[in-house]
Design a protein around this motif. Structure first.
Motif, PDB file in Angstrom:
ATOM      1  N   GLY A 288       0.824  -1.211   0.000  1.00  0.00           N
ATOM      2  CA  GLY A 288       0.000   0.000   0.000  1.00  0.00           C
ATOM      3  C   GLY A 288       0.857   1.260   0.000  1.00  0.00           C
ATOM      4  N   GLY A 289       0.338   2.278   0.675  1.00  0.00           N
ATOM      5  CA  GLY A 289       1.122   3.490   0.861  1.00  0.00           C
ATOM      6  C   GLY A 289       1.107   4.454  -0.294  1.00  0.00           C
ATOM      7  N   ALA A 290      -0.018   4.534  -1.054  1.00  0.00           N
ATOM      8  CA  ALA A 290      -0.069   5.458  -2.189  1.00  0.00           C
ATOM      9  C   ALA A 290       0.144   6.899  -1.751  1.00  0.00           C
ATOM     10  CB  ALA A 290      -1.407   5.317  -2.920  1.00  0.00           C
ATOM     11  N   LEU A 291      -0.467   7.274  -0.608  1.00  0.00           N
ATOM     12  CA  LEU A 291      -0.289   8.636  -0.115  1.00  0.00           C
ATOM     13  C   LEU A 291       1.150   8.891   0.303  1.00  0.00           C
ATOM     14  CD1 LEU A 291      -3.564   9.201   1.963  1.00  0.00           C
ATOM     15  CD2 LEU A 291      -2.957  10.148  -0.281  1.00  0.00           C
ATOM     16  N   ARG A 292       1.793   7.871   0.806  1.00  0.00           N
ATOM     17  CA  ARG A 292       3.199   8.025   1.190  1.00  0.00           C
ATOM     18  C   ARG A 292       4.081   8.279  -0.032  1.00  0.00           C
ATOM     19  NH1 ARG A 292       4.283   3.309   5.765  1.00  0.00           N
ATOM     20  NH2 ARG A 292       3.132   4.328   7.475  1.00  0.00           N
ATOM     21  N   TRP A 293       3.778   7.569  -1.108  1.00  0.00           N
ATOM     22  CA  TRP A 293       4.545   7.822  -2.340  1.00  0.00           C
ATOM     23  C   TRP A 293       4.302   9.247  -2.828  1.00  0.00           C
ATOM     24  CZ3 TRP A 293       8.379   4.912  -3.956  1.00  0.00           C
ATOM     25  CH2 TRP A 293       8.410   3.557  -3.634  1.00  0.00           C
ATOM     26  N   LEU A 294       3.061   9.710  -2.768  1.00  0.00           N
ATOM     27  CA  LEU A 294       2.757  11.082  -3.182  1.00  0.00           C
ATOM     28  C   LEU A 294       3.389  12.105  -2.250  1.00  0.00           C
ATOM     29  CD1 LEU A 294      -1.003  10.739  -4.212  1.00  0.00           C
ATOM     30  CD2 LEU A 294       0.989  11.013  -5.718  1.00  0.00           C
ATOM     31  N   GLY A 295       3.673  11.697  -1.023  1.00  0.00           N
ATOM     32  CA  GLY A 295       4.366  12.589  -0.102  1.00  0.00           C
ATOM     33  C   GLY A 295       5.729  13.006  -0.607  1.00  0.00           C
ATOM     34  N   GLY A 296       6.337  12.163  -1.437  1.00  0.00           N
ATOM     35  CA  GLY A 296       7.610  12.530  -2.040  1.00  0.00           C
ATOM     36  C   GLY A 296       7.470  13.719  -2.964  1.00  0.00           C
ATOM     37  N   ALA A 297       6.384  13.736  -3.754  1.00  0.00           N
ATOM     38  CA  ALA A 297       6.134  14.876  -4.635  1.00  0.00           C
ATOM     39  C   ALA A 297       5.914  16.143  -3.827  1.00  0.00           C
ATOM     40  CB  ALA A 297       4.927  14.595  -5.526  1.00  0.00           C
ATOM     41  N   LEU A 298       5.201  16.010  -2.707  1.00  0.00           N
ATOM     42  CA  LEU A 298       4.972  17.174  -1.844  1.00  0.00           C
ATOM     43  C   LEU A 298       6.286  17.680  -1.267  1.00  0.00           C
ATOM     44  CD1 LEU A 298       3.032  19.096  -0.405  1.00  0.00           C
ATOM     45  CD2 LEU A 298       2.811  17.360   1.420  1.00  0.00           C
ATOM     46  N   ALA A 299       7.148  16.772  -0.817  1.00  0.00           N
ATOM     47  CA  ALA A 299       8.447  17.178  -0.263  1.00  0.00           C
ATOM     48  C   ALA A 299       9.280  17.895  -1.316  1.00  0.00           C
ATOM     49  CB  ALA A 299       9.192  15.950   0.260  1.00  0.00           C
ATOM     50  N   PHE A 300       9.246  17.396  -2.548  1.00  0.00           N
ATOM     51  CA  PHE A 300       9.977  18.029  -3.641  1.00  0.00           C
ATOM     52  C   PHE A 300       9.460  19.437  -3.884  1.00  0.00           C
ATOM     53  CE2 PHE A 300      10.180  18.988  -8.203  1.00  0.00           C
ATOM     54  CZ  PHE A 300      11.551  18.910  -8.423  1.00  0.00           C
ATOM     55  N   LEU A 301       8.140  19.588  -3.945  1.00  0.00           N
ATOM     56  CA  LEU A 301       7.542  20.896  -4.219  1.00  0.00           C
ATOM     57  C   LEU A 301       7.793  21.880  -3.086  1.00  0.00           C
ATOM     58  CD1 LEU A 301       4.158  19.785  -5.813  1.00  0.00           C
ATOM     59  CD2 LEU A 301       6.164  20.741  -6.985  1.00  0.00           C
ATOM     60  N   ILE A 302       7.793  21.399  -1.845  1.00  0.00           N
ATOM     61  CA  ILE A 302       8.086  22.280  -0.714  1.00  0.00           C
ATOM     62  C   ILE A 302       9.497  22.849  -0.840  1.00  0.00           C
ATOM     63  CG2 ILE A 302       8.531  22.316   1.773  1.00  0.00           C
ATOM     64  CD1 ILE A 302       6.186  20.367   2.097  1.00  0.00           C
ATOM     65  N   ALA A 303      10.450  21.985  -1.202  1.00  0.00           N
ATOM     66  CA  ALA A 303      11.829  22.447  -1.346  1.00  0.00           C
ATOM     67  C   ALA A 303      11.953  23.474  -2.465  1.00  0.00           C
ATOM     68  CB  ALA A 303      12.752  21.256  -1.617  1.00  0.00           C
ATOM     69  N   VAL A 304      11.342  23.190  -3.612  1.00  0.00           N
ATOM     70  CA  VAL A 304      11.389  24.144  -4.724  1.00  0.00           C
ATOM     71  C   VAL A 304      10.703  25.451  -4.336  1.00  0.00           C
ATOM     72  CG1 VAL A 304      10.627  24.572  -7.094  1.00  0.00           C
ATOM     73  CG2 VAL A 304      11.527  22.324  -6.454  1.00  0.00           C
ATOM     74  N   GLY A 305       9.620  25.330  -3.554  1.00  0.00           N
ATOM     75  CA  GLY A 305       8.873  26.514  -3.144  1.00  0.00           C
ATOM     76  C   GLY A 305       9.641  27.440  -2.222  1.00  0.00           C
ATOM     77  N   LEU A 306      10.692  26.938  -1.576  1.00  0.00           N
ATOM     78  CA  LEU A 306      11.493  27.804  -0.706  1.00  0.00           C
ATOM     79  C   LEU A 306      12.085  28.983  -1.477  1.00  0.00           C
ATOM     80  CD1 LEU A 306      13.399  25.126   1.412  1.00  0.00           C
ATOM     81  CD2 LEU A 306      11.430  26.516   2.110  1.00  0.00           C
ATOM     82  N   TRP A 307      12.316  28.782  -2.777  1.00  0.00           N
ATOM     83  CA  TRP A 307      12.814  29.879  -3.612  1.00  0.00           C
ATOM     84  C   TRP A 307      11.715  30.444  -4.522  1.00  0.00           C
ATOM     85  CZ3 TRP A 307      14.425  29.156  -9.108  1.00  0.00           C
ATOM     86  CH2 TRP A 307      14.840  30.371  -9.691  1.00  0.00           C
TER      87      TRP A 307
END
Length: 581
Positions: free
Chosen positions: A216-235
């Motif tokens: 399972g863990g589909a939301l956990r996999w999507l959490g990676g996309a969120l982490a990526f976007l948060i980092a990019v959003g810092l700039w």
């Protein structure tokens, strides 16, 4: 197979000592010479200048190069240099500190992953192999963005592979995705780390060995996309806010250039450093020495493990191949583009280094390599020292090196003598140790001997001191046809009329500026920008630096037809491209 199956045994006291000893050696090798030089072209003065202007202006979001906005690279690296200056109070330390810390971080990460995937000894060999490679140390000792983006990509791969090969480890996965985002806002190509999904999905589809099970863990996999976007959003987020609250055309042009032209546009339509598709094979052949030698011995073993469907080899090796293909497609290439792949090649070589050390051909090859280094450096240094080498004599003039380059040639001879002594002392049986002593000694000599010798000429520090002395203590100075090191190392606040602006327009504005207060104002100018308006015979020759000649002129040197800023536009005028990494 659960995550606990992959938890490595705690390091023994001996293993901890070995790790700390290695990190200390790495610190000495990479850090040697910090504080003994100023930024050197091509890229270092550009970033240091932007960082200095960040500190002076308080604007750490939008970098400047003089009076212009600098849109070629995101601001993260320059902001880190500015932060380092805030902590240390010394630009000579601050501009190199981010590269040093990033390099040490990369070495630790590749060690730790090797220890977790195999053993402490394999991890240590992987880190040693990275530190022994010419390209890695050369780049780590320079203030360019590549060591930083290599660290973020390595951290991203570290997190992804701990999840893909040693997991499930969702926190490591999210950390990897976040680090990939930090790589993007460092230099765009941080997105490459996410290409690790491609060999992983292939291995999962083909049911390769050494892959953990996930449930399972589909939301956990999507959490990676969120982490990526948060980092990019810092700039990106602060930049978008600045755009929304400003109607400045300059800022709009800056955002368009850095978000589109310098990323997808630069990749699809490179405008500098053209090389053939096989260029990076050449880079590996010489810049990745001596790792290249070990790669030859490891290659058959990689094929053997791939035939055994070993995902521990497929994932990092597949990612390395993707990186090479990605950068080989555009015509514009520079050798450091493939630097992020180097630590993972070293990791792939590391499990076989103990066996390779026992092979006569390997020991002989390393011994011959050290002997060739000795011959090359001693012969080259002696020939240049004798004064009979025309290219060396021209280099002394072009670079403005003091004492006819005698101390530089002595440095080259000293490196050759060190290699010769290593070959004689360690011989064939201990050629690995002999090579290590040679490389470590070479980098220490480079930092503590060559830095002080070359600094005045490479950095233009001497040139700018001379310009200040010739202008006089009370004079105001403006720059025309300048490079970043001229503005960075000027002995006073100076005036510039733009960097990318055509030189004839810079000169026109400089003449008008000078005429407003002719008694106190002098213009520092590149010789190529003087004609037809400025008479060299009525100007003061300042000196040569960085393969360029520079002059200082007052109003008496300006031709009558050009007074008032009436500078004709040349039929052809090329704007010198940035030597970006």
């Amino acid at each position: 197979m659960s995550a606990t199956d992959f938890i490595p045994a705690p390091r023994t006291q001996t293993e901890r000592r070995q790790l700390w000893l290695f990190m200390l050696v790495a610190l000495l090798v990479i850090g040697a010479g910090i504080g003994l030089r100023d930024p050197w072209p091509a890229d270092e003065p550009r970033f240091a200048l932007a960082a200095k202007q960040m500190v002076e202006s308080g604007n750490w979001l939008i970098p400047h190069r003089g009076t212009e906005l600098y849109s070629d690279k995101p601001p993260m690296f320059m902001a880190m240099q500015a932060a380092a200056y805030t902590l240390t109070g010394s630009w000579r330390i601050a501009f190199l500190l981010p590269s040093l810390l990033a390099a040490l971080g990369t070495l630790f990460l590749i060690y730790d992953f090797g220890r977790r995937l195999w053993t402490h000894r394999v991890g240590l060999w992987a880190a040693i192999a990275v530190l022994a490679t010419f390209q890695f140390v050369y780049q780590a000792k320079r203030a360019q963005i590549d060591p930083l983006v290599t660290f973020f990509i390595t951290l991203a791969n570290y997190g992804l592979l701990r999840h893909f090969l040693l997991g499930p480890n969702w926190r490591a996965y999210w950390l990897g995705c976040f680090a990939a985002g930090l790589g993007v806002i460092s230099k765009g190509v941080g997105i490459l780390a996410l290409f690790m999904f491609l060999p992983y999905l292939l291995a999962r589809w083909r049911r390769w060995e050494h892959l953990p099970r996930f449930e399972g863990g589909a939301l956990r996999w999507l959490g990676g996309a969120l982490a990526f976007l948060i980092a990019v959003g810092l700039w990106i987020a602060p930049l978008l806010i600045a755009l929304a609250t400003s109607d400045s055309p300059e800022l709009q042009a800056y955002a368009h250039d850095i978000l589109f032209r310098q990323t997808a546009g630069r990749y699809a339509n490179s405008w500098a450093h053209e090389h053939p598709p096989w260029y990076f094979i050449e880079v590996v052949a010489y810049a990745w020495l001596p790792l290249t030698i070990a790669m030859v011995g490891a290659f058959p073993r990689w094929l053997e493990r791939l035939r055994a469907r070993d995902a521990r080899i497929l994932l990092p090796l597949g990612w390395v191949v993707i990186v090479f293909v990605f950068f080989s497609i555009p015509t514009g290439k520079r050798d450091m583009y493939i630097l992020p792949a180097l630590p993972w090649v070293a990791l792939l070589v590391a499990p076989y280094l103990d066996d390779l050390r026992q092979r006569p051909w390997f020991r002989w090859t390393l011994f011959v390599f050290v002997v060739l280094l000795a011959i090359l450096f001693i012969a080259l240094g002696s020939y240049a020292w004798s004064g009979s080498m025309q290219r060396a004599n021209e280099l002394v003039i072009e670079r403005g090196i003091d004492n006819n380059g005698v101390m530089l040639w002595a440095f080259i001879v000293a490196v050759g003598a060190l290699a010769a002594c290593s070959a004689l002392i360690f011989r064939i049986r201990r050629s690995v140790t002999g090579l290590g002593v040679t490389l470590a000694g070479m980098w220490l000599l480079w930092g503590f001997w060559a830095y002080p010798i070359l600094n005045d000429s490479n950095s233009a520090a001497k040139l700018m001191r001379q310009a200040g002395e010739l202008a006089g203590p009370d004079a105001q100075i403006a720059l025309v046809g300048w490079k970043e090191q001229n503005l960075l190392l000027a002995d006073r606040a100076v005036t510039d009329f733009g960097f990318r602006k055509p030189r004839h327009r810079q000169l026109a504005e400089a003449i008008q500026w000078q005429e407003a207060e002719p008694a106190r104002r002098r213009v520092f100018i590149l010789d190529e920008a003087m004609q037809p308006c400025v008479d060299p015979a009525l100007s003061i020759f300042v000196g040569n630096a960085n393969r360029r000649s520079w002059y200082l002129f007052g109003p008496e040197a300006v031709a009558a037809d050009c007074r008032g800023g009436s500078v004709p536009q040349p039929l052809t005028e090329s704007i010198e491209p940035d030597d970006e990494e």
